[in-house]
Design an enzyme around this catalytic site. Structure first.
Site, PDB file in Angstrom:
ATOM      1  N   GLU A 142      32.524  61.604 107.127  1.00 18.82           N
ATOM      2  CA  GLU A 142      33.322  62.699 106.594  1.00 18.82           C
ATOM      3  C   GLU A 142      34.733  62.585 107.157  1.00 18.82           C
ATOM      4  O   GLU A 142      35.011  61.742 108.019  1.00 18.82           O
ATOM      5  CB  GLU A 142      32.692  64.054 106.924  1.00 18.82           C
ATOM      6  CG  GLU A 142      32.617  64.359 108.413  1.00 18.82           C
ATOM      7  CD  GLU A 142      31.837  65.639 108.722  1.00 18.82           C
ATOM      8  OE1 GLU A 142      30.921  66.000 107.966  1.00 18.82           O
ATOM      9  OE2 GLU A 142      32.146  66.272 109.735  1.00 18.82           O
ATOM     10  N   HIS A 169      32.843  71.734 110.344  1.00 24.11           N
ATOM     11  CA  HIS A 169      32.633  70.975 111.573  1.00 24.11           C
ATOM     12  C   HIS A 169      33.940  70.930 112.356  1.00 24.11           C
ATOM     13  O   HIS A 169      35.005  70.761 111.770  1.00 24.11           O
ATOM     14  CB  HIS A 169      32.233  69.530 111.261  1.00 24.11           C
ATOM     15  CG  HIS A 169      30.833  69.392 110.782  1.00 24.11           C
ATOM     16  ND1 HIS A 169      30.423  68.375 109.973  1.00 24.11           N
ATOM     17  CD2 HIS A 169      29.735  70.147 110.998  1.00 24.11           C
ATOM     18  CE1 HIS A 169      29.138  68.511 109.713  1.00 24.11           C
ATOM     19  NE2 HIS A 169      28.692  69.580 110.323  1.00 24.11           N
TER      20      HIS A 169
END
Lengths: 382, 289
Positions: B209, B248
């Site tokens: 990511e 995150h």
């Protein structure tokens, strides 16, 4: 969490790092008062948390206290990248001989902190690294004994200094490391760090980003953050208060999902099919109905949202619970926008039955659901 | 086979009596994981789901000699718990807890390196070697034993892709989450090395990511080493704006660094197939193996 320049400089000064004399003002008259106590010329700097303040006209000069009042008035009525300026920092204009850079940040790959210095400063370090990579000096910090005096002196010499200036500059670098560690900073930098006309060193600008995960050790900052003095939008703040991860984007499809990675991939899939996500919202694992209600409220408070996409992959999260949450939320929040729901995983059948009985169509494939909601958003949410 | 854990792994659970700890201990036991002891200070002498509880790891180790630990204790105390496991000779530590302060994680990882221990996480869904052992919180039914090694920075996205693979009869050797916190133990390269020497693993799926440069470094490693097994990658966050944290802590694009484009391009250059959407991973794998 980003600190304002004035907060960062106040902390640096407390640790004995030279910073220009200055004061904070929230009104033009206060600015004049601060300026008259300093020795003009002064610099008047808008206190905002967005980057690129200088280029956006957020830093002005004044040669008298009266002029400081005028420019402060101008700044206080200004918006920088959409953020209204609520306060200005007025400081003495120092005689700069050379602009440098020094900062400490994290290095994921090496699982450590890294000190970065450059004999060129005043612009973003990424820009310096792109233009003149040979001028960027990096030093990986050993977590067992930290950034010591000898490291600081080594960096000072690599920045091109000799003689007394090595220890002079070294002390400033070492102190910045102490500030960073004590504040749990994930990034701390002096940019520019300047060599003044008399050969001393000072932090002309300072930036500190506190590790959000360590805010429990820094209640004074957390309080300021939750009171709304931050770069966050109202929706982002509301989400933060409720432990939801929300990021405002500029599209028109409201998105709710569970798990950061899945939500990110959901936004990407919408974009892949030509849609424009209005936000990122991760309700997290478990997702009790209370959280679903809050999530819907936050997403729908954005007036740009035309349609909603709820993407839940029930692992530990049970689909039937999520379905009940959606119904409850629908009733309590009064959702009028069209919703596309994709629900798979644990107790999927039961979840689908609950929603279908309530007249809500549920899809299984993320791709199919994404295409559907993109279509709806393009029809203006009808 | 598979990596890090298998049917012989003996694990303790630190924070076994908390809501999450207790719930997932039950699920791990049902999966067949050998949970030999639990730790909750102050609850020593009792038991939960038939697992004996001790006050300290030291005591648990005297009675049960475990080789792995899974940690559910709150963020402010998680690094401390991991150190307790390391000091008692445990070499495999899975930290489920999310949002551990960077400073604490940095200190922990330095000590783990010295102890030659493997840390998975923090902020990981854990690790599973299907049909053998699960140390984590992932839903068991979406996995199936097979030849694809999976390594990921995310939880639910991994489930999405794993479920798709299982539907397409592509089973997994081991599936593990690196963790969403800014500082984690294992990285992509460590994991790729392990998969390279695992006989069961025939191909690797890498789910990255935005944020940081771990994917770029992995791509360079794959190219430099002429990695012996086919790799398929998916990168989440193509639509992410700069400077915003996407859930995150680690998922943040700063300036041009850490963008999805940079990572995708690095993988393409290294000869790795990059999936455009999560479900394309299975199609790409089918073509490669």
């Amino acid at each position: 969490m980003k600190l304002f320049e004035y907060e960062a400089k106040t902390i640096l000064a407390k640790y004995g790092i030279p910073t220009p004399q200055g004061g904070l003002a929230t009104s033009a008259s206060q600015a004049m008062e601060v300026a008259s106590k300093l020795k003009p010329p002064v610099v008047v700097k808008a206190q905002v948390l967005v980057a690129g303040r200088g280029k956006a006209g957020g830093i002005l000069f004044a040669s008298s206290a009266e002029e400081a009042e005028t420019v402060a008035n101008k700044l206080l009525n200004m918006q920088i990248k959409g953020i209204p300026v609520k306060s200005v920092w007025i400081e003495e204009k120092i005689q700069i001989k050379k602009e440098l850079y020094f900062g400490i940040t994290t290095d994921r790959f090496n699982q450590s902190y890294v000190a970065i210095a450059s004999a060129v400063g005043g612009m973003e370090i990424e820009e310096i690294a792109a233009k003149t990579p040979e001028k960027v000096i990096k030093l990986l910090i050993n977590p067992e004994y930290g950034f010591r005096s000898f490291h600081a002196r080594l960096m000072a010499t690599k920045m091109g200094y000799a003689g007394n200036q090595i220890s002079e500059l070294g002390r400033v670098l070492e102190r910045l490391y102490c500030v960073g560690m004590d504040c749990d900073a994930e990034l701390i930098e002096m940019n520019p760090l300047v060599e003044t006309a008399d050969g001393k060193f000072a932090a002309a600008d300072a930036r500190i980003i506190i590790d959000d995960n360590a805010l429990f050790r820094h209640q004074e900052f957390k309080k300021r953050l939750l009171e709304g003095e931050s770069e966050l939008s109202p929706q982002e703040l509301e989400a933060m208060r409720n432990d939801l991860a929300y990021v405002k984007l500029d599209g028109n499809i409201g998105v709710i999902g569970n798990g950061a990675g899945l939500v990110m991939a959901t936004l990407d899939t919408l974009q892949y099919y030509g849609g424009k996500p209005a936000n990122f919202l991760d309700v997290g694992g478990g997702a009790p109905s209370e959280k679903t209600v809050l999530a819907l409220k936050i997403v729908l408070s954005d007036p740009n949202v035309r349609a909603l996409f709820i993407n839940i992959l029930g692992g530990i999260t049970r689909c039937d619970e999520v379905a009940r949450g959606i119904l409850e939320a629908k009733e309590r929040v009064g959702v009028t926008k069209p919703m596309v729901i994709r629900l798979v995983g644990t107790n999927e059948e039961e979840g689908k039955r609950i929603l279908t009985d309530a007249g809500i169509h549920v899809l299984e494939s993320m791709e199919e659901a994404a295409q559907r909601v993109v279509e709806i958003s393009k029809q203006g949410g009808k | 086979m598979g990596i890090i854990i298998d049917k012989n792994t003996r694990a303790i659970v630190q924070g076994i009596t908390g809501t999450q700890g207790s719930f997932h201990t039950k699920l791990m036991l049902e999966y067949g994981t050998k949970i030999v002891a639990g730790i909750t200070p102050g609850k020593g002498g009792t038991e939960i789901h038939g697992v004996p509880i001790y006050d300290t790891v030291e005591e648990a180790q005297q009675k049960s000699s475990a080789d792995a630990s899974i940690i559910f204790v709150p963020a402010a105390f998680a690094a401390d718990a991991a150190l307790e496991a390391l000091e008692n000779g445990i070499k495999k530590v899975v930290i489920i807890t999310e949002h551990i302060p960077i400073k604490d994680a940095v200190g922990l990882m330095a000590i783990a390196k010295q102890a030659k221990a493997t840390i998975v996480g923090p902020n990981t869904p854990g690790i599973v070697t299907p049909d053998e052992c699960k140390l984590g919180i992932m839903p068991a039914h979406i996995f199936k034993s097979g030849g694809v090694g999976m390594v990921s920075r995310s939880g639910t996205l991994t489930y999405e892709i794993a479920a798709g693979m299982t539907r397409n009869s592509l089973g997994q050797s081991t599936c593990l989450g690196l963790g969403g916190d800014p500082i984690t133990g294992l990285n992509f390269i460590d994991t790729l090395k392990m998969f390279a020497s695992d006989h069961q693993t025939k191909a690797v799926v890498l789910i990255g990511e935005i944020g940081g440069n771990l994917e770029e470094l992995a791509a360079k490693y794959i190219a430099d080493q002429k990695y012996p097994k086919p790799v398929v990658a998916f990168i989440a966050g193509r639509s992410a704006p700069s400077g915003k944290r996407m859930g995150h802590a680690g998922a943040i694009v700063t300036g041009k660094a850490g963008t999805a484009e940079s990572k995708i391009e690095a993988f393409r250059k290294a000869g790795v197939s990059v999936a455009g959407k999560p479900n394309d991973v299975s199609d790409l794998l089918t073509k490669l193996i």
